[in-house]
Design a protein around this motif. Sequence first.
Motif, mmCIF file in Angstrom:
data_model
loop_
_atom_site.group_PDB
_atom_site.id
_atom_site.type_symbol
_atom_site.label_atom_id
_atom_site.label_comp_id
_atom_site.label_asym_id
_atom_site.label_seq_id
_atom_site.Cartn_x
_atom_site.Cartn_y
_atom_site.Cartn_z
ATOM 1 N N HIS A 14 0.802 -1.217 0.000
ATOM 2 C CA HIS A 14 0.000 0.000 0.000
ATOM 3 C C HIS A 14 0.844 1.280 0.000
ATOM 4 N N ILE A 15 1.940 1.262 0.756
ATOM 5 C CA ILE A 15 2.780 2.450 0.953
ATOM 6 C C ILE A 15 4.237 2.048 0.737
ATOM 7 N N ILE A 16 4.996 2.889 0.041
ATOM 8 C CA ILE A 16 6.442 2.662 -0.106
ATOM 9 C C ILE A 16 7.178 3.819 0.553
ATOM 10 N N ASN A 17 8.041 3.497 1.505
ATOM 11 C CA ASN A 17 8.896 4.497 2.150
ATOM 12 C C ASN A 17 10.212 4.580 1.389
ATOM 13 N N MET A 18 10.561 5.806 0.954
ATOM 14 C CA MET A 18 11.803 6.029 0.211
ATOM 15 C C MET A 18 12.649 7.069 0.941
ATOM 16 N N SER A 19 13.417 6.611 1.899
ATOM 17 C CA SER A 19 14.294 7.498 2.666
ATOM 18 C C SER A 19 15.674 7.562 2.012
ATOM 19 N N PHE A 20 15.696 8.010 0.771
ATOM 20 C CA PHE A 20 16.941 8.138 0.018
ATOM 21 C C PHE A 20 16.744 9.215 -1.033
ATOM 22 N N GLY A 21 17.831 9.601 -1.688
ATOM 23 C CA GLY A 21 17.694 10.660 -2.672
ATOM 24 C C GLY A 21 18.847 10.708 -3.651
ATOM 25 N N MET A 22 18.634 11.468 -4.706
ATOM 26 C CA MET A 22 19.658 11.699 -5.722
ATOM 27 C C MET A 22 19.453 13.091 -6.299
ATOM 28 N N LYS A 23 20.506 13.662 -6.847
ATOM 29 C CA LYS A 23 20.440 15.014 -7.404
ATOM 30 C C LYS A 23 20.047 15.015 -8.874
ATOM 31 N N SER A 24 20.388 13.934 -9.578
ATOM 32 C CA SER A 24 20.148 13.868 -11.020
ATOM 33 C C SER A 24 18.719 13.405 -11.308
ATOM 34 N N TYR A 25 18.153 13.963 -12.366
ATOM 35 C CA TYR A 25 16.827 13.540 -12.806
ATOM 36 C C TYR A 25 16.928 12.240 -13.584
ATOM 37 N N SER A 26 16.050 11.301 -13.279
ATOM 38 C CA SER A 26 16.010 10.026 -13.986
ATOM 39 C C SER A 26 14.610 9.807 -14.547
ATOM 40 N N PRO A 27 14.433 9.850 -15.875
ATOM 41 C CA PRO A 27 13.128 9.544 -16.466
ATOM 42 C C PRO A 27 12.634 8.150 -16.095
ATOM 43 N N ALA A 28 13.557 7.194 -15.961
ATOM 44 C CA ALA A 28 13.166 5.830 -15.612
ATOM 45 C C ALA A 28 12.587 5.768 -14.207
ATOM 46 N N LEU A 29 13.231 6.453 -13.263
ATOM 47 C CA LEU A 29 12.726 6.442 -11.895
ATOM 48 C C LEU A 29 11.384 7.164 -11.808
ATOM 49 N N GLU A 30 11.255 8.272 -12.529
ATOM 50 C CA GLU A 30 9.967 8.967 -12.514
ATOM 51 C C GLU A 30 8.864 8.086 -13.100
ATOM 52 N N ALA A 31 9.169 7.368 -14.160
ATOM 53 C CA ALA A 31 8.174 6.470 -14.759
ATOM 54 C C ALA A 31 7.760 5.384 -13.771
ATOM 55 N N ALA A 32 8.715 4.857 -13.009
ATOM 56 C CA ALA A 32 8.394 3.822 -12.026
ATOM 57 C C ALA A 32 7.499 4.368 -10.920
ATOM 58 N N VAL A 33 7.833 5.558 -10.415
ATOM 59 C CA VAL A 33 7.019 6.179 -9.367
ATOM 60 C C VAL A 33 5.628 6.493 -9.903
ATOM 61 N N ARG A 34 5.561 7.024 -11.113
ATOM 62 C CA ARG A 34 4.275 7.364 -11.717
ATOM 63 C C ARG A 34 3.407 6.117 -11.940
ATOM 64 N N ASN A 35 4.012 5.050 -12.432
ATOM 65 C CA ASN A 35 3.253 3.830 -12.698
ATOM 66 C C ASN A 35 2.785 3.164 -11.413
ATOM 67 N N ALA A 36 3.600 3.252 -10.365
ATOM 68 C CA ALA A 36 3.170 2.725 -9.069
ATOM 69 C C ALA A 36 1.983 3.522 -8.531
ATOM 70 N N ALA A 37 2.038 4.833 -8.690
ATOM 71 C CA ALA A 37 0.924 5.674 -8.233
ATOM 72 C C ALA A 37 -0.359 5.341 -8.983
ATOM 73 N N LYS A 38 -0.239 5.017 -10.262
ATOM 74 C CA LYS A 38 -1.415 4.628 -11.039
ATOM 75 C C LYS A 38 -2.052 3.360 -10.494
ATOM 76 N N GLU A 39 -1.245 2.512 -9.858
ATOM 77 C CA GLU A 39 -1.754 1.281 -9.263
ATOM 78 C C GLU A 39 -2.284 1.510 -7.848
ATOM 79 N N GLY A 40 -2.275 2.756 -7.387
ATOM 80 C CA GLY A 40 -2.806 3.069 -6.072
ATOM 81 C C GLY A 40 -1.807 3.014 -4.939
ATOM 82 N N VAL A 41 -0.510 2.864 -5.259
ATOM 83 C CA VAL A 41 0.520 2.803 -4.224
ATOM 84 C C VAL A 41 0.916 4.225 -3.824
ATOM 85 N N ILE A 42 0.986 4.480 -2.534
ATOM 86 C CA ILE A 42 1.406 5.785 -2.012
ATOM 87 C C ILE A 42 2.916 5.762 -1.804
#
Length: 409
Positions: A227-255
């Motif tokens: 239901h929920i994913i905790n992401m206590s990490f970070g990066m400075k560079s933009y990654s289209p792949a990571l954004e796509a993964a986060v976006r697709n997870a959100a579409k599945e209802g994952v917070i």
Amino acid sequence: MPTLTELMEEELRGFGESSARYLIRLRSSANCRDIVRELQATGRSPANQVEALPLINAVFLHLQSPKAFLNHPQVEGVEPDHPLAVIQEKATRLSPGEIRRQASFTRNKPFIPWGIRHIQAPLAWKTATGREIRIGVIDTGVDFAHPDLRDSIAGGINLIHRHLPPLDDNGHGTHISGTIAAGAGQGMSGVAPHAKLYAVKAFDHNGTSFVTDIVKGIDWCVTHGIHIINMSFGMKSYSPALEAAVRNAAKEGVIIIASSGNEGKKGIIDYPARFPTAIAVGATGRNGKIAHFTNRSTQIDIYAPGERIVSTWLNGKYQELSGTSMATSHISGVAALMMAVKPGIGLSSLLAGLQRSAMPISSTARKAGFLGEVNAIRAIRAVARKKPRTPGSRAGAQASAARMPISRR
């Protein structure tokens, strides 16, 4: 023009010290699983050199040069496999006696660290404790033997060494897990003591990882009804792949809840917290003000305690850490309480409830954006006022699932 499989096979033939990690995102006309199967059939796909990432329809591959793929009609984009790191400011080792004194320990009762008391989580436990809510912690793993976590951990996966359980060899993941959902026994109690934790080990003993590992972790969480994913990490560079993964997870209802970063920067925060489909968390100090180390900008969605946070540690011990990682784990716990009283709540409604119920934070900063600190009891009241809807997402549809074993795939 050579096929994608032929191009990748050529790269694998030339694999060597000059090869670097890349992600190749594919258009809908190509399928990442089919391509990897074709490579495996050729016998030229050594372990750890090529892998399918179905959540974003991409292939992880070691390349000498990405040039041959850039203009291929079946390729959406090519990017380096960026490194990431867990986010923490500083650590102070404390003895159990010191921790119990700090937390107002009472004999035969769980001790409650200051941050959890400050956000009034104990007042919320009469209404919700996070029962049946599943939280994926993409981090360094967890200490499965810790007395305060044994009843909270329900499963997980080790993405670094697939044949091993997701045991923590760093400490960061265990600390995060304790704040979220340490069991309400005679040790420490987390924000959502009856939520279930799933340790997704994507970071090594140094607290470092790559985008590929995070994408695989998100995919695992989506597939297993988290239901929920905790992401206590970070990066400075933009990654289209990571954004796509986060976006697709959100579409599945994952917070997805993520840390803003610890450099004390103004006007900028880390990825993935910067993505619009993630909840971005900043840290407050024990004085009730924004912590000096937290990154801050108009993109921060909510603040939570992040200074001198006591939580579980390796070998059954406890440790005090500071950072936006710690703040993020408070928000993940509160999100679990909110989901427990309103199953199937979506990202926009949950975030609106967090912000509407937050306590104001004073600041002299211009254009500081939202300045509110989470309050657990007010947050669950904010979402409980409306009639819960029937869970419609993959995560919500599996809300009654029982404990799952450690996964190797």
